[in-house]
Design a protein around this motif. Structure first.
Motif, PDB file in Angstrom:
ATOM      1  N   SER A  71      45.573  -0.215  20.528  1.00 10.71           N
ATOM      2  CA  SER A  71      46.085  -1.549  20.822  1.00 10.71           C
ATOM      3  C   SER A  71      46.547  -1.634  22.271  1.00 10.71           C
ATOM      4  O   SER A  71      46.751  -0.619  22.932  1.00 10.71           O
ATOM      5  CB  SER A  71      47.243  -1.895  19.879  1.00 10.71           C
ATOM      6  OG  SER A  71      48.343  -1.047  20.130  1.00 10.71           O
ATOM      7  N   SER A  72      46.714  -2.855  22.723  1.00  8.32           N
ATOM      8  CA  SER A  72      47.238  -3.068  24.068  1.00  8.32           C
ATOM      9  C   SER A  72      48.757  -2.984  24.035  1.00  8.32           C
ATOM     10  O   SER A  72      49.380  -3.008  22.974  1.00  8.32           O
ATOM     11  CB  SER A  72      46.804  -4.441  24.591  1.00  8.32           C
ATOM     12  OG  SER A  72      47.474  -5.462  23.868  1.00  8.32           O
ATOM     13  N   PHE A  73      49.353  -2.917  25.194  1.00  6.09           N
ATOM     14  CA  PHE A  73      50.806  -2.851  25.282  1.00  6.09           C
ATOM     15  C   PHE A  73      51.436  -4.100  24.660  1.00  6.09           C
ATOM     16  O   PHE A  73      52.379  -4.009  23.877  1.00  6.09           O
ATOM     17  CB  PHE A  73      51.243  -2.700  26.742  1.00  6.09           C
ATOM     18  CG  PHE A  73      52.721  -2.797  26.926  1.00  6.09           C
ATOM     19  CD1 PHE A  73      53.548  -1.756  26.546  1.00  6.09           C
ATOM     20  CD2 PHE A  73      53.301  -3.949  27.442  1.00  6.09           C
ATOM     21  CE1 PHE A  73      54.913  -1.841  26.695  1.00  6.09           C
ATOM     22  CE2 PHE A  73      54.667  -4.050  27.597  1.00  6.09           C
ATOM     23  CZ  PHE A  73      55.469  -2.993  27.227  1.00  6.09           C
ATOM     24  N   VAL A  74      50.902  -5.264  25.002  1.00  4.34           N
ATOM     25  CA  VAL A  74      51.460  -6.518  24.485  1.00  4.34           C
ATOM     26  C   VAL A  74      51.293  -6.588  22.970  1.00  4.34           C
ATOM     27  O   VAL A  74      52.200  -7.006  22.254  1.00  4.34           O
ATOM     28  CB  VAL A  74      50.803  -7.733  25.183  1.00  4.34           C
ATOM     29  CG1 VAL A  74      51.221  -9.031  24.526  1.00  4.34           C
ATOM     30  CG2 VAL A  74      51.147  -7.743  26.666  1.00  4.34           C
ATOM     31  N   SER A  75      50.157  -6.135  22.478  1.00  2.00           N
ATOM     32  CA  SER A  75      49.921  -6.142  21.034  1.00  2.00           C
ATOM     33  C   SER A  75      50.903  -5.202  20.327  1.00  2.00           C
ATOM     34  O   SER A  75      51.487  -5.573  19.305  1.00  2.00           O
ATOM     35  CB  SER A  75      48.483  -5.722  20.744  1.00  2.00           C
ATOM     36  OG  SER A  75      48.236  -5.706  19.362  1.00  2.00           O
ATOM     37  N   ALA A  76      51.095  -4.006  20.855  1.00  2.00           N
ATOM     38  CA  ALA A  76      52.032  -3.060  20.253  1.00  2.00           C
ATOM     39  C   ALA A  76      53.452  -3.606  20.296  1.00  2.00           C
ATOM     40  O   ALA A  76      54.215  -3.466  19.328  1.00  2.00           O
ATOM     41  CB  ALA A  76      51.960  -1.715  20.968  1.00  2.00           C
ATOM     42  N   THR A  78      54.294  -6.785  20.297  1.00  5.01           N
ATOM     43  CA  THR A  78      54.358  -7.878  19.328  1.00  5.01           C
ATOM     44  C   THR A  78      54.460  -7.340  17.904  1.00  5.01           C
ATOM     45  O   THR A  78      55.263  -7.829  17.099  1.00  5.01           O
ATOM     46  CB  THR A  78      53.135  -8.800  19.469  1.00  5.01           C
ATOM     47  OG1 THR A  78      53.052  -9.252  20.825  1.00  5.01           O
ATOM     48  CG2 THR A  78      53.223  -9.989  18.538  1.00  5.01           C
ATOM     49  N   GLU A 135      48.229  -9.706  15.281  1.00  2.00           N
ATOM     50  CA  GLU A 135      49.301  -8.728  15.158  1.00  2.00           C
ATOM     51  C   GLU A 135      50.010  -8.847  13.808  1.00  2.00           C
ATOM     52  O   GLU A 135      50.422  -7.852  13.219  1.00  2.00           O
ATOM     53  CB  GLU A 135      50.314  -8.876  16.295  1.00  2.00           C
ATOM     54  CG  GLU A 135      49.836  -8.291  17.609  1.00  2.00           C
ATOM     55  CD  GLU A 135      48.926  -9.222  18.396  1.00  2.00           C
ATOM     56  OE1 GLU A 135      48.726 -10.377  17.975  1.00  2.00           O
ATOM     57  OE2 GLU A 135      48.410  -8.790  19.437  1.00  2.00           O
TER      58      GLU A 135
END
Length: 162
Positions: A71-76, A78, A135
């Motif tokens: 996952s991306s940083f923003v996804s993690a 969230t 998410e």
């Protein structure tokens, strides 16, 4: 630029603290659940030298690494917020139920506590309703897997803690 650097530094310090707390707390939650018969006994396995819950540490580390890699940083970030909101909402929803039990004793009570708990649940649900579906789906899959594991253990392993 200096303000952005300062905010970034603050975010890094905050995230490091959260990650550190989760790294130490998550395996111990699995260990405690196994002690209460809510998870398989394998999570009670401790390291002979360090006395840490080694199987729980390995599992939480593997799950954390998997999420970090896919996952991306923003996804993690969230997903982390969604999981915390779900935990807070369920805790607030449980408060009035637990307080009504005959054997419940509270060290202190807050005037209007049930209203505060209900308000917190409503606020959490509102915040969750604004979360991205991708998410939210990941968090719900994890929630369902945890529930299946919990129910499976309750059915297959009779507990004296019930």
């Amino acid at each position: 630029a200096p303000g952005a650097s300062l905010v970034s530094l603050g975010a890094l310090i905050s995230m490091s603290g959260t990650i550190n707390a989760l790294t130490f707390a998550s395996p111990r939650i699995l260990f405690a659940m196994a002690e209460n018969g809510q998870l398989p006994g394998i999570f009670l396995t401790t390291h002979s030298g360090f006395r840490t819950p080694v199987v729980a540490v390995l599992l939480t580390s593997a799950v954390t690494l998997s999420v970090a890699l896919v996952s991306s940083f923003v996804s993690a970030l969230t997903i982390s917020a969604i999981v915390r909101l779900i935990a807070y909402a369920t805790t607030c929803a449980a408060l009035p139920v637990l307080r009504r039990r005959q054997n419940a004793s509270a060290g202190f009570t807050v005037r209007g506590g049930e209203l505060v708990a209900a308000s917190a649940v409503v606020l959490s649900l509102w915040l969750l309703s604004n979360s991205p579906w991708s998410e939210m789906r990941v968090a719900l899959v994890a929630l369902v897997l945890g529930l299946v594991c919990y129910v499976g253990v309750r059915i297959c392993v009779p507990s004296s803690h019930s």
